[in-house]
Design a protein around this motif. Structure first.
Motif, PDB file in Angstrom:
ATOM      1  N   LEU A  47       0.839  -1.196   0.000  1.00  0.00           N
ATOM      2  CA  LEU A  47       0.000   0.000   0.000  1.00  0.00           C
ATOM      3  C   LEU A  47       0.872   1.243   0.000  1.00  0.00           C
ATOM      4  N   PHE A  48       1.890   1.273   0.867  1.00  0.00           N
ATOM      5  CA  PHE A  48       2.759   2.436   0.934  1.00  0.00           C
ATOM      6  C   PHE A  48       3.500   2.649  -0.388  1.00  0.00           C
ATOM      7  N   LEU A  49       4.039   1.579  -0.967  1.00  0.00           N
ATOM      8  CA  LEU A  49       4.801   1.718  -2.193  1.00  0.00           C
ATOM      9  C   LEU A  49       3.927   2.220  -3.335  1.00  0.00           C
ATOM     10  N   SER A  50       2.724   1.688  -3.461  1.00  0.00           N
ATOM     11  CA  SER A  50       1.844   2.139  -4.543  1.00  0.00           C
ATOM     12  C   SER A  50       1.444   3.593  -4.346  1.00  0.00           C
ATOM     13  N   ARG A  51       1.118   3.971  -3.102  1.00  0.00           N
ATOM     14  CA  ARG A  51       0.733   5.363  -2.854  1.00  0.00           C
ATOM     15  C   ARG A  51       1.929   6.303  -3.005  1.00  0.00           C
ATOM     16  N   GLY A  52       3.116   5.832  -2.638  1.00  0.00           N
ATOM     17  CA  GLY A  52       4.301   6.650  -2.829  1.00  0.00           C
ATOM     18  C   GLY A  52       4.579   6.902  -4.302  1.00  0.00           C
ATOM     19  N   LEU A  53       4.474   5.863  -5.129  1.00  0.00           N
ATOM     20  CA  LEU A  53       4.712   6.032  -6.568  1.00  0.00           C
ATOM     21  C   LEU A  53       3.636   6.906  -7.205  1.00  0.00           C
ATOM     22  N   ILE A  54       2.389   6.730  -6.780  1.00  0.00           N
ATOM     23  CA  ILE A  54       1.321   7.601  -7.292  1.00  0.00           C
ATOM     24  C   ILE A  54       1.627   9.054  -6.965  1.00  0.00           C
ATOM     25  N   THR A  55       2.070   9.300  -5.738  1.00  0.00           N
ATOM     26  CA  THR A  55       2.392  10.665  -5.330  1.00  0.00           C
ATOM     27  C   THR A  55       3.594  11.216  -6.089  1.00  0.00           C
ATOM     28  N   PHE A  56       4.574  10.366  -6.353  1.00  0.00           N
ATOM     29  CA  PHE A  56       5.743  10.779  -7.133  1.00  0.00           C
ATOM     30  C   PHE A  56       5.302  11.317  -8.498  1.00  0.00           C
ATOM     31  N   PHE A  57       4.461  10.564  -9.203  1.00  0.00           N
ATOM     32  CA  PHE A  57       3.997  11.000 -10.524  1.00  0.00           C
ATOM     33  C   PHE A  57       2.981  12.137 -10.414  1.00  0.00           C
TER      34      PHE A  57
END
Length: 410
Positions: free
Chosen positions: A209-219
Motif C-alpha cells: 500500500l505504501f509503495l503504490s501510494r508513494g509512486l502515485i504521489t511521485f507522478f
C-alpha cells in the motif's frame, strides 16, 4: 487517543501549513529580482530554489519521524520557531551564499507541515480523520499557490525581502499560538529513533500500500510541478509577456481548485479513497488538454488549472487518509517517508518541464505533465488489479458438490 480537533484548531493548523511551506516557494516569483541583488548570475539562480527543496527532503527523513517519539504539540512550536529563523536569515541576506543557507534552513524545518498532518491524524476520531486531514492539508496548497500572488505583489511594491520578513513574523507568532491552543499529543512508542528510521526503509520494500501510494504521489507531483514550475515560461513570452504580478495571480485559479477538493476528505471517510484516486488521476491527465491552450484566450488554461489542482489535492488527501489509517501508531514516519516521494516528484517535474519547453515549446511541457498523470493512473490500476487478485476465490469443485447435495435433499 483521539481527542478531536475543533474548527478553530483546524484553521490554526491549516495556517501553520500555509506559512511554513510558503518559505520554500516565495522565492520563485521574485527570482529575477532577488538574484541580481544577491550577486548571483542568471545561470545560478536555480540554486535558490534547490536550497529549500534539498533542505525539505532532509527534514522529511530526519525530523518528521520525531513526531512518533515526542509531544507533537511541542515539536510543532519548535519547528515553527526555527522556520522563522530561516526566513529571517533569507530576508537579511547580504549575498547569495547567506540566502541559500537561510532558504535551506527554512526548508529543513518547514517539514512542520507534515508533523502537523500526523498530529491531526493522531488526535482525530476515525470517522472524521479524512475531513480533518483534508482541511489542514489545504493549507499546504494555499501556501504553495497563494504565496506566488503575495510575493509578486510585495516584490513590485516593497521589494522581494518583504515577503520573507512577513513569513518570519508569521511563523514566530504561530509558534506561540500553537503552544496555547493545541492539546498535548504524548507519544508512548517504545521504539528508538534509529528503529523508526529503519522502519521507514522497510515501508518501501515490504508495504505494498505504501509503495503504490508513494509512486502515485511521485507522478502526481511531477505533473503538478510541470505546471507550476513551467507556467511562467509561456506567460512571460509573447504574445502575453506578463510580469511577475500577473503570473502570480494565476495562483488564484489553482487555489479555487485546491479548496474545492476539500470534499475529498469526506469521501475518504466514507470509504471511497481508492475510487476517488482513480477518477482524479484521469481528471489530472485530461486537464493538460486545457492547459495546453494558451491562445488566443487564456480561459481554457484557467479552467485546466482549476481542474488540475482539484485532482492533485483529491489524490493527495486520499493517500494520506489511507496511509495514516493503515499505520495509526507511526503516522509521523509514514507521512515523512511518503512526502519524500512528493519532494522527488516535484523536483522531477520542475526539471523536465523547463527542458521540454526550451526544446520543443509549451505543448511538450503539457505532454510531459499528462504522461506523468497517466503513469500515476497506471500504478493505481496495477494496485487495484493486485488487490482483486488477492480476494478469496470460490473452490469450484467444493461449491459444485455442496450444490448437488443441497438439491438432492429437497
Amino acid at each position: 487517543m483521539a481527542t478531536g480537533v475543533t474548527r478553530a484548531q483546524r484553521l490554526v493548523l491549516a495556517t501553520v501549513c500555509a506559512a511554513a511551506v510558503s518559505t520554500m516557494y516565495a522565492i520563485q516569483p521574485v527570482l529575477a529580482v532577488a538574484g541580481p541583488e544577491l550577486g548571483l548570475s542568471p545561470e545560478s539562480l536555480g540554486v535558490l530554489i534547490a536550497a529549500g527543496q534539498i533542505g525539505y527532503f532532509a527534514g522529511l527523513i530526519l525530523l518528521v519521524p520525531l513526531g512518533d517519539l515526542v509531544n507533537r504539540r511541542r515539536l510543532i512550536g519548535g519547528l515553527l520557531a526555527l522556520t522563522s529563523v530561516g526566513a529571517a536569515i533569507t530576508a537579511a541576506a547580504p549575498n547569495g551564499a547567506i540566502a541559500v543557507a537561510g532558504l535551506a534552513l527554512a526548508g529543513v524545518f518547514a517539514v512542520v507541515t507534515q508533523v502537523t498532518v500526523a498530529y491531526v491524524a493522531a488526535v482525530s476520531a476515525p470517522g472524521v480523520r479524512g475531513r480533518n486531514i483534508g482541511a489542514v492539508t489545504s493549507g499546504v496548497v494555499i501556501g504553495i499557490l497563494g504565496v506566488r500572488v503575495v510575493a509578486g505583489l510585495l516584490g513590485d511594491t516593497l521589494g522581494w525581502r518583504a515577503v520573507y520578513v512577513l513569513l518570519a513574523v508569521l511563523c514566530a507568532g504561530l509558534a506561540v499560538v500553537t503552544r496555547g491552543c493545541l492539546a498535548p499529543d504524548i507519544r508512548t512508542s517504545g521504539d528508538r529513533y534509529t528503529q523508526i528510521l529503519r522502519s521507514m526503509g522497510r515501508l518501501v520494500t515490504s508495504d505494498r500500500l505504501f509503495l503504490s501510494r508513494g509512486l502515485i504521489t511521485f507522478f502526481l507531483f511531477a505533473s503538478f510541478g510541470s505546471l507550476w514550475s513551467g507556467l511562467a515560461l509561456p506567460l512571460g513570452a509573447r504574445p502575453w509577456s506578463f510580469g511577475t504580478t500577473e503570473i502570480g495571480l494565476f495562483g488564484l485559479a489553482g487555489l479555487a481548485g485546491a479548496l474545492g477538493a476539500g470534499r475529498a476528505g469526506r469521501w475518504a471517510d466514507a470509504g471511497h479513497a481508492q475510487l476517488i484516486s482513480g477518477w482524479s488521476l484521469l481528471m489530472l491527465a485530461a486537464s493538460w488538454l486545457l492547459i495546453a491552450q494558451t491562445g488566443p484566450t487564456l480561459a481554457l488554461l484557467v479552467v485546466g488549472v482549476v481542474v488540475l489542482d482539484f485532482a492533485v489535492q483529491a489524490v493527495h488527501v486520499s493517500s494520506q487518509h489511507l496511509l495514516t489509517t493503515a499505520h495509526p501508531d507511526r503516522a509521523g514516519s509514514v507521512i515523512g517517508a511518503y512526502m519524500a516521494f512528493y519532494s522527488l516528484g516535484s523536483a522531477l517535474g520542475a526539471v523536465t518541464t523547463a527542458w521540454a519547453y526550451t526544446s520543443w515549446g509549451w505543448w511538450a511541457s503539457c505532454l510531459t505533465g499528462a504522461l506523468y498523470a497517466l503513469a500515476g493512473f497506471a500504478v493505481w490500476g496495477s494496485a487495484q488489479l493486485r488487490m482483486r487478485g488477492r480476494r478469496p476465490k470460490i473452490n469450484q469443485p467444493t461449491f459444485r458438490a455442496r450444490y448437488v447435495t443441497m438439491i438432492s435433499r429437497r
